[in-house]
Scaffold this motif. Structure first.
Motif, mmCIF file in Angstrom:
data_model
loop_
_atom_site.group_PDB
_atom_site.id
_atom_site.type_symbol
_atom_site.label_atom_id
_atom_site.label_comp_id
_atom_site.label_asym_id
_atom_site.label_seq_id
_atom_site.Cartn_x
_atom_site.Cartn_y
_atom_site.Cartn_z
ATOM 1 N N ALA B 101 0.994 -1.405 0.139
ATOM 2 C CA ALA B 101 0.001 -0.088 -0.028
ATOM 3 C C ALA B 101 0.797 1.138 0.168
ATOM 4 O O ALA B 101 0.699 2.021 -0.705
ATOM 5 N N LEU B 102 1.968 1.299 0.716
ATOM 6 C CA LEU B 102 3.027 2.484 1.025
ATOM 7 C C LEU B 102 3.386 2.806 -0.414
ATOM 8 O O LEU B 102 3.681 3.965 -0.983
ATOM 9 N N LEU B 105 0.707 4.013 -2.616
ATOM 10 C CA LEU B 105 0.631 5.569 -2.389
ATOM 11 C C LEU B 105 1.477 6.489 -2.690
ATOM 12 O O LEU B 105 1.288 7.586 -3.096
ATOM 13 N N ARG B 110 0.392 9.904 -3.103
ATOM 14 C CA ARG B 110 -0.627 9.984 -2.200
ATOM 15 C C ARG B 110 0.099 9.958 -0.600
ATOM 16 O O ARG B 110 -0.536 9.756 0.296
ATOM 17 N N ARG B 113 -0.428 12.406 2.318
ATOM 18 C CA ARG B 113 -1.547 12.579 2.893
ATOM 19 C C ARG B 113 -1.564 12.620 4.635
ATOM 20 O O ARG B 113 -1.245 11.240 4.985
ATOM 21 N N PHE B 115 -4.319 12.561 6.203
ATOM 22 C CA PHE B 115 -5.677 11.865 6.742
ATOM 23 C C PHE B 115 -5.944 10.875 5.850
ATOM 24 O O PHE B 115 -5.241 10.467 4.930
ATOM 25 N N GLY B 116 -7.127 10.122 6.331
ATOM 26 C CA GLY B 116 -7.528 8.716 5.440
ATOM 27 C C GLY B 116 -6.513 7.603 5.787
ATOM 28 O O GLY B 116 -5.396 7.722 6.414
ATOM 29 N N ASN B 117 -6.929 6.504 5.400
ATOM 30 C CA ASN B 117 -6.308 5.186 5.483
ATOM 31 C C ASN B 117 -6.525 4.429 4.342
ATOM 32 O O ASN B 117 -7.585 4.313 3.565
ATOM 33 N N PHE B 118 -5.143 3.841 4.020
ATOM 34 C CA PHE B 118 -5.491 2.913 2.494
ATOM 35 C C PHE B 118 -6.480 2.119 2.432
ATOM 36 O O PHE B 118 -6.925 1.439 1.656
ATOM 37 N N GLY B 119 -6.854 1.485 3.945
ATOM 38 C CA GLY B 119 -7.782 0.698 3.989
ATOM 39 C C GLY B 119 -9.207 1.058 3.342
ATOM 40 O O GLY B 119 -10.176 0.231 3.023
ATOM 41 N N MET B 121 -9.354 3.224 0.717
ATOM 42 C CA MET B 121 -9.312 3.488 -0.892
ATOM 43 C C MET B 121 -9.107 2.383 -1.761
ATOM 44 O O MET B 121 -8.387 1.474 -1.710
ATOM 45 N N PRO B 122 -10.494 2.133 -2.121
ATOM 46 C CA PRO B 122 -10.444 0.921 -2.988
ATOM 47 C C PRO B 122 -9.653 0.693 -4.056
ATOM 48 O O PRO B 122 -9.059 -0.373 -4.168
ATOM 49 N N MET B 125 -6.373 -0.469 -2.236
ATOM 50 C CA MET B 125 -6.681 -2.230 -1.659
ATOM 51 C C MET B 125 -6.856 -3.202 -2.668
ATOM 52 O O MET B 125 -6.317 -4.280 -2.945
ATOM 53 N N SER B 129 -4.079 -6.411 -2.907
ATOM 54 C CA SER B 129 -4.603 -7.773 -2.913
ATOM 55 C C SER B 129 -4.182 -8.522 -4.354
ATOM 56 O O SER B 129 -3.464 -9.609 -4.421
#
Lengths: 334, 254
Positions: B101-102, B105, B110, B113, B115-119, B121-122, B125, B129
């Motif tokens: 994810a990092l 991003l 991104r 950022r 705020f927010g969490n990659f979980g 961000m469809p 995610m 996967s």
């Protein structure tokens, strides 16, 4: 979509609701402890307010030390800068609205954070630690010498903040200051919990573990750390401003080496890298200090020393860190 | 087809010791090149020169036709030149999902950022996967890296590099330290790398090199002494001499 849900269901990292629940519980705990303190010690609100201000300093220290891996013994430089910025704004520029003073404190702290960070990031490891000590001494000496602005060693007196919303005055009882402080702490705590889970927070944690890997991903290590230093400075500066508003005086001790070292001790006592630990550590240390020095004014430092050794030996991850570890172990056994 | 990656006449010496002597190398999209050579041949130096961790005395490096010789290491990564490490460099406290994810991003701008969490961000995610699944490590997506097997860490290292969507991928001994039983997983992963990616792999394991590479480059004493097909490399007299000479020297010095 199914895979996505499977990952979210199995794990703990990316399951949003879980974290949110924990944050809300943390917030509830902060407010509950604050309320209990208010009810149990109505005559000692000045101490509770000071604990709140120092908690902001220790939270801010956790951002750079716990999340970015920078060890510093000079973090009070940012706290003191915020305190002096708010105090000078009130005394010399007539900015006496408490919210405006807090904002000035945050900006002052952030500016000091940028400056301190720019110097600190030149070094690594021990050199960095020595730089941090040099910085806090330089800030201290600057405040001492610029006595026209800061009052020098006499302290900056004559700060008289306006009532909050024009209604709640800062009285002798310190009720307003306490509630004002707890409100700031609660808001900052929630924002910081969001920050450390954000992509930026993840990047900082990555840098703590392996800066080479982070730069091999194309991210700027020093740029990220400097930004975190500015944010950390704003939080510490808010703490300093709160101290200036509540005590109505700013002293040189607010940017001393001793305050810096104590903040680091509090963070280690509570546990680094969770923000919860910073709060637990500050509360434990300052309450214990007050309690012990009241019952035994002669040997209280000895007892504090014994507490520190006990924590480091028996709870190496800090009180909060070790407690969560134990809970996890119990949980996994079930 | 133009060269996606071009190294021109790279030179580097420390005092009297020449570690890179006029190295030139060009790669196209889809290339699978193995860089081999005896110990001390200058393979690591070559990687450091190319990734920008060490400035060359002269020569140039170009990526997709643009000169990147003056760029720093992170800027080169952003241009699409990505490397993996000989010893895994991962964040022991984080999960494979967080790693990938990092990287996603970071690639998509991104990572700053607050705020927010990659979980939540469809698109991130989905890529996480997908990326983990491609390397067969999706079942451990949420375990801490410190708790997963070394072979899986090596696969994650590759997943991480791929999540940065490189044009050129430098793999530094991707199977180093992996138990024999797990190397087939690494080999599968290497075989499944995207077709349009240019890959340069450094390795000692000749089995792996011969299975993976369609072209072999041999480096000895800072100079390229062979550049050709795997079939020809074993027959080349200079290569044999470089390796045997090295062994002979090593023996005589014992």
């Amino acid at each position: 979509m199914a895979i996505q849900r499977a990952i979210a269901a199995e794990g703990k990292v990316d399951a949003g609701p879980n974290w949110l629940l924990r944050d809300l519980m943390g917030l509830a705990a902060v407010l509950a402890v604050a309320g209990i303190g208010y009810l149990l010690f109505p005559n000692n609100l000045a101490l509770l307010t000071r604990i709140t201000a120092i908690a902001l300093l220790v939270l801010s220290l956790d951002l750079v030390t716990g999340y970015c891996g920078i060890a510093t013994l000079g973090h009070a430089a940012l706290f003191g800068s915020g305190a002096y910025a708010a105090g000078i704004a009130a005394v010399h520029f007539d900015i006496t609205d408490p919210f405006a003073m807090a904002a000035v404190g945050a900006v002052g702290g952030a500016a000091a954070g940028l400056l301190a960070g720019a110097i600190m990031l030149r070094g690594r490891g021990l050199a960095q630690l020595v730089l941090s000590i040099a910085i806090v001494y330089l800030f201290h000496e600057t405040a001492n010498k610029a006595s026209n602005w800061t009052g020098g060693s006499d302290g900056l007196a004559g700060i008289s903040p306006d009532p909050v919303f024009g209604i709640f005055g800062f009285d002798l009882w310190g009720r307003t200051a306490y509630v004002f402080g707890i409100a700031i702490l609660a808001v900052v705590f929630v924002l910081l919990r969001l920050l450390v889970r954000s992509p930026f927070g993840m990047l900082c944690r990555g840098i703590r573990e392996d800066p080479v890997r982070v730069s091999a991903m194309g991210a700027s290590v020093n740029g990220t750390l400097l930004r975190m230093y500015a944010i950390s400075g704003a939080v510490a500066g808010l703490g300093g401003a709160l101290n200036a508003i509540s005590t109505q005086v700013v002293g040189l001790d607010s940017l001393s080496f001793t305050t810096s070292a104590e903040a680091l001790v509090m963070l280690v006592v509570g546990g680094t890298g969770s923000l919860f630990g910073a709060l637990v550590g500050t509360l434990t240390f300052m309450w214990f200090e007050d309690f012990v020095s009241a019952i035994n004014p002669f040997h209280w430092l000895t007892i504090i020393g014994a507490l520190l050794i006990a924590v480091v030996l028996f709870a190496p991850n800090g009180l909060y860190g070790t407690a969560t570890q134990l809970l996890h172990r119990v949980w996994n056994k079930r | 087809m133009n060269a996606v990656f071009q190294v021109n006449n790279l030179n580097k010496s420390f005092g009297g010791l020449t570690v890179a002597n006029g190295i030139s190398l060009s790669m196209e999209q889809g290339d699978r090149v193995a860089l081999i050579g005896p110990n001390g041949a200058g393979k690591t130096t070559f990687i450091n020169l190319v990734t920008g961790h060490m400035p060359p005395d002269s020569g140039s490096v170009a990526l997709r036709g643009a000169d990147i010789t003056r760029l720093g290491p992170t800027a080169r990564v952003r241009k699409g030149l990505v490397r993996s490490f000989q010893v895994t460099r991962l964040f022991s406290d984080m999960t494979p999902a967080e790693h990938v994810a990092l990287a996603v991003l970071q690639r998509t701008g991104r990572s700053g950022r607050v705020f927010g969490n990659f979980g939540a961000m469809p698109d991130v995610m989905a890529e996480v996967s997908e990326g983990l699944k491609a390397l067969g490590i999706d079942h451990i997506a949420n375990h801490k890296v410190s708790e997963i097997a070394y072979g899986q860490q090596r696969l994650l290292e590759i997943a991480l590099a791929l999540a940065l969507k490189p044009n050129v991928l430098l793999l530094d001994e991707p199977a180093a330290g992996v138990p024999q039983s797990d190397t087939s997983r690494i080999e599968e992963a290497l075989a499944g790398l995207p077709d349009d990616l240019a890959v340069l792999m450094i390795d000692h394991d000749m089995d792996l090199v011969f299975r993976f590479a369609r072209r072999v480059v041999v480096l000895a004493a800072g100079t390229i002494i062979f550049d050709g097909t795997p079939q020809d490399v074993a027959k080349d007299a200079r290569v044999r001499e470089a390796y045997l000479g090295n062994y002979a020297n090593a023996r005589s010095s014992v």
